[in-house]
Design a protein around this motif. Sequence first.
Motif, short mmCIF file in Angstrom:
data_model
loop_
_atom_site.label_atom_id
_atom_site.label_comp_id
_atom_site.label_asym_id
_atom_site.label_seq_id
_atom_site.Cartn_x
_atom_site.Cartn_y
_atom_site.Cartn_z
N VAL A 6 0.84 -1.19 0.00
CA VAL A 6 0.00 0.00 0.00
C VAL A 6 0.87 1.24 0.00
N GLY A 9 2.34 1.78 -3.23
CA GLY A 9 1.30 2.29 -4.12
C GLY A 9 1.03 3.76 -3.91
N ILE A 10 1.00 4.12 -2.56
CA ILE A 10 0.76 5.53 -2.27
C ILE A 10 1.89 6.37 -2.85
N ARG A 12 3.69 5.76 -5.36
CA ARG A 12 3.57 5.80 -6.83
C ARG A 12 2.62 6.89 -7.26
N PHE A 13 1.58 7.11 -6.49
CA PHE A 13 0.55 8.06 -6.90
C PHE A 13 0.68 9.41 -6.21
N ALA A 50 7.51 3.54 -9.50
CA ALA A 50 7.42 4.24 -10.82
C ALA A 50 8.81 4.29 -11.40
N SER A 132 -6.67 8.67 -8.78
CA SER A 132 -6.90 7.23 -8.62
C SER A 132 -6.70 6.82 -7.19
N LEU A 133 -5.69 7.40 -6.62
CA LEU A 133 -5.40 7.08 -5.23
C LEU A 133 -6.52 7.61 -4.34
N LEU A 136 -9.40 5.43 -4.35
CA LEU A 136 -9.24 4.18 -3.60
C LEU A 136 -9.27 4.40 -2.08
#
Lengths: 152, 814
Positions: A6, A9-10, A12-13, A50, A132-133, A136
């Motif tokens: 997560v 992912g965070i 990345r965004f 990324a 997108s984040l 989510l």
Amino acid sequence: MVRAAVIFGILRFTQWPSEKLNGVSLTLCALGISPTSNAIETLPRIPSVAKFKLNYRHYESFDDTQDCHAIVLGVNPQGQAINLHNTLLICDGCDDPFIERSAIRLFKQAKRIQFGINLDRIDSQGLSLSSSLIELASQCYSSNPAFSGCRE
Amino acid sequence: MERQASLSNSLLRASFMVIVLSLVAISSVFTVYSNQKAKETLATDLLVMADILGNRSSAALIFGDIEGAQRNLESTTFSDSIVSACLYDRDGTLFVAYFAHADANAKRCKNSIKGSRAGDYQYPGHLGVVVPIIDGSEQLGTIVIESSTAPIASTLMNALATSMTAFAVIILAAYVILRRLIRLTIAPLRNLHDTALTISINPYLELRAERVQNDEVGRLVEVFNDMLDTLGKENNALMNSERRFRALAENSPVGIYQMNNELEFIYANDTWQKLTGMPQHCLERDYLKFVESAEREELVKVLEQVQKQRAPQVIEYHFKPPDGVKSMIFMEHIAPVLCYNEGKVTVDGMIGSLLDISDLKSAQMELENLAFYDPLTSLPNRRYFRDNLNYEVVQASRDKTRVAILMLDLDNFKKVNDTLGHDAGDELLSVLGKRLSAVIAQKDLVSRMGGDEFMMLLRDVKSKEEISNIANRVLTEIREPIIISGHDIEVSASIGVGIYPDDAHTPEELIRNADLALYHSKEGGRNCLSFFSKDLQTRISERVHLERKLRDAIKTDQLTFFVQPKWSLHEGRLISGEVLIRWFDEAEGPISPGLFIPIAEEAGLILELGDWLLDRVFDAIAWHNDELKALGIESLAINLSARQFFSNNLALKIESALKSYNIDPSMIEFELTESAVMEDTELAISVMHELKNIGCRLSMDDFGTGYSSLSYLKRFPLDAVKIDQSFISDIPQDQNDVEISAAIIAMGHKLGLEVVAEGVETQAQMDFLVQQNCDYAQGYMIAKPMPFERLFIETPEINKDMGGDSNMLRQNAS
């Protein structure tokens, strides 16, 4: 591991201002003890996020986090939380007052790792997040009534 | 009736077809293009959507948020065409799937798309896109969105329906507009058509089409009008030409007609009708009834030839009009009337001209007569004879037969003319012509060659005897007396005969040789017949030879002259002399004047000879004048030939020569023969007077041998007459000669003339002459002709010898 994913992912965004980036790597720091730091430290290697190489640091005090792009705040981080502009604060089991100062807060709900986003904090820290984040995110807060991206 | 097509309808139909086809084509292309474009757009939209959804799902993929991802995919419900959206993770495993609605034909999401390529795909009724979800350089997953193409088809159908509706409206509008436009466009053409139709009915109208606009039709109208102008001019020219032709035909002195192919007269001018006495419209077969029967077939044949050969023909025939009395001769010129149509030439009847050539034919026959017949005697003429002779010679050569020609010349015909006049001479010829025709056989030919010359052609002669018999019959007929103008005329003729192939190989040679034979007859005393012979030819050759030599002799001065003195019976001395020309040829010796003088006359040398002699004698006299005077020779007598006597300006020439040589004209005496002066007595008298006026003496030689009448004798300005020696030679034996000579002497004296006796050879003759008181004697008894120079030697001796004798004679006579 999910928490680490997560977090990755965070990251990345998340978008940092260009002056904060060195163009090559991002530094993820952990302060205090958190499930995320524990998870990351068990990884055999730190993946890239990324196009950035991810460096992981586990610090004990805010005094060492000047180069961090993101800080995962766990329990009992030391030092003064100052000079954290352009730094993404992620609370993962942190205590007050850091919860309010964090832009993102991880929490577990219905056996799933979810996160909430404080857009005001994001803005104050000079950062931006991908929609997108934001979509989510289980929780999303913004003082701007015009923003309707949050689900909640 | 043939259905007439309409240009406007054709144009309308064509335009419609074009419009419809265009619309169909456009709509088809548009449909296909739109379909393709719609699919592409759909594919693009799908790609965009996939990209957006992929981006939006990337977080869900990263975070493994199936619900989030599901929610994202469900956002595709806004699109009615999307039937499914499948999200796959980075391993190609199905992460989440979404189906918009139940679509039996839509494919379910595959559980794995590992190995599938990005891009779009299709299957009937559906279009899908496979888009990788890329974050940076990392593929997070893949999204597959599938859409139904039914809406596209639906949209297209709607569009088509709309198009069809629009097309229908457009076509209707186009019909109305086109109809109107075409009508407007066609209107000038319609006007042009109407004008052309009117003109076709009456080409002579001045009508012209209206030019509305300056476009192609306007230019066509202009060209059409120009064409009408040209046509109008040509029509006018044609009408004028037709008028001229009609005027020409109507007023022509020649009959003009036109006949169709059925041989029916469709036009005939007045002249034709008057000539033929036939109506204008009649059939050829009716016309033929009045054509001479023997010539009808020929006329029909000619008409057929004109039609078949398409070329003019000319024919002459006899025609007796229905109401005519006599037959006429027509000359008809017939020509085909040719029509040129589509490159073919056909005969459309015939046109002809008719001329009455009856008078022309008569004139032609008369001319032919004149050309071949002698108008005086109606006998064939020279040309006719020559043509026949040429033919008969060829025939005789081929058939191996003989042809004889008799060349006949009347003796002394000129005297008849001069005595009784030319009319009498013509009548004489006419009568003789008839006699000759009567004597000669039908198969033979008599012709008058001209003047008093006739020729006879005897075909297929067997012998000379046969020819002689015929010729003698001819001579006998000719000698028969003829009464003309109350006068009894007797003439004779001389005939020369030539026979082919004995005497000649060609007609020209035959005539020449007959002429020689005739000449021989003349020489032989006339009134006789002579056949050509080789001897004659030899003689002719000799004559030709002699003639050549004579020419040379004159040129080279080989001639000379002798003088035969004349004795004066009264004075008993030589008083004058007669000049006699002599020729002593180096090779042949002396050549008799009796031989070369006639040759000179025939060869036309006599004048030259005469001039030469005059010159020589004058020269001699001039040189020896004193000697001659001393001898007592008072004059020399020179013979003048008839040709010389009647030559132009004789007196002037002699006068000039006398002056040139300074000779007293009285020293010259000219002797003229009786026959010479009788050729043209009036002229002779004139010339004599001229000579007398100069101062010369004149004497008539050979007196008594001609047939001069006493009336002329008294008119001749003579000084003396010379009795021909033929009257002296038989004195005193022949009493007739005695009487004649005595009569001549007496007559001469009565007329105041001196008399000279020629040919005195004996004393008895001399005695007679003295007795008769003749004035002069000339002959061998006195002296033979001697060279001029000898005169000066001989004269004194002769005077001496003859002087005593003469005294005695005179004494006896007195």
